[in-house]
Enzyme design. Sequence first.
Site, PDB file in Angstrom:
ATOM      1  N   ASP A   9       0.674  -1.084  -0.098  1.00 23.12           N
ATOM      2  CA  ASP A   9       0.102   0.068  -0.083  1.00 23.12           C
ATOM      3  C   ASP A   9       0.841   1.410   0.015  1.00 23.12           C
ATOM      4  OD1 ASP A   9      -2.267  -1.642   0.301  1.00 23.12           O
ATOM      5  OD2 ASP A   9      -2.038  -2.027   2.335  1.00 23.12           O
ATOM      6  N   HIS A  41      -5.206  -3.609   5.368  1.00 25.24           N
ATOM      7  CA  HIS A  41      -4.977  -3.917   4.141  1.00 25.24           C
ATOM      8  C   HIS A  41      -5.989  -4.568   3.128  1.00 25.24           C
ATOM      9  CE1 HIS A  41      -2.476  -4.879   0.616  1.00 25.24           C
ATOM     10  NE2 HIS A  41      -2.748  -6.256   0.828  1.00 25.24           N
TER      11      HIS A  41
END
Length: 337
Positions: free
Chosen positions: A164, A191
């Site tokens: 990310d 996530h």
Amino acid sequence: SEANHRIARISAHLCPPNLQMEENCGLRQANCRGKGGAPGFKSFTFMMLSTPPGVTADISHMDTGAVVRGFLGQPQLESALTGMDLVIIPAGVPRKPGMTRDDLFKINAGIVRTLCEGIAKSCPNAIVNLISNPVNSTVPIAAEVFKKAGTYDPKRLLGVTMLDVVRANTFVAEVLGLDPREVDVPVVGGHSGVTILPLLSQVLVKPPCSFTAQENEYLTHRIQNGGTEVVELSKECLCHLQAKAGAGSATLSMAYAAVKFADACLRGLRGDAGVVECSFVGISELPFFASKVRLGRTGAEEVFQLGPLNEYERIGLEKAKTELAGSIQKGISFIKK
Ligand code: LMR
């Protein structure tokens, strides 16, 4: 001096998507042992669950100074793990178009449980980098397994959310017209979808920058959906280019992110100062939450506060917390039941 270098051992487990976990946990592993890894480490061990034995040979051709060895089958899991300092778990099935990460829970939860039971038995002091999806649930699963075994140390269990950050750096750099290597975006939360919370008001870049409401919206959405972007585009490939069957979620950028994070853990293990990365850990205000952490000899030795958030981020944080709570509970219940 070399005598002062500690020995680091790393293991990674990759479980091929087409295999059943019951039959294949730890099935085929390539084990590289020898000099290599982050400078200052005397040696490392790198193991992989792999489909074809050719993968073992493939890895062995890299001029890293590591010696490659193969392991086969769950019976060898113990030998594979014994003495490890760092275990990387990307095991499990990847998602296909139309699936969420949570859709992988059924299969991946059991895989993670089995591998963590092995870790608790064979290398209870190892730092664990957990990549298997859904990370928001698999990290709580791992924690419960370790608790049951009496080996849980929250500092050593790290959910990998580096991808990310990698995506956020890339997309923000694109908007700013900069080199991504000059950009550092903290991404907190978890996530998956709205739990991925890029803190765009805290981007570290020179000169300091700010974003319009429209840019905030675009970047947040793109970062939160980076994984889905890959999954959906691989579907296009399948249709139009006849790409290899089974194409699914990100593999290459994920491997890049995994290496980046593992390297940071190794630098921490070695005793380097100031190693700070984002990770999904069980030592924050929520039972589990991705935060900036300082990595050291014993894992995540310090968790940083979120810092000042703007209104857009505060709203995002509330959404993230709500969704995270459910995913965390799902992981905990899986073991407790
Ligand atoms: C990713 O972010 O690319 C991974 O979590 C894989 C996925 O399913 O999206």
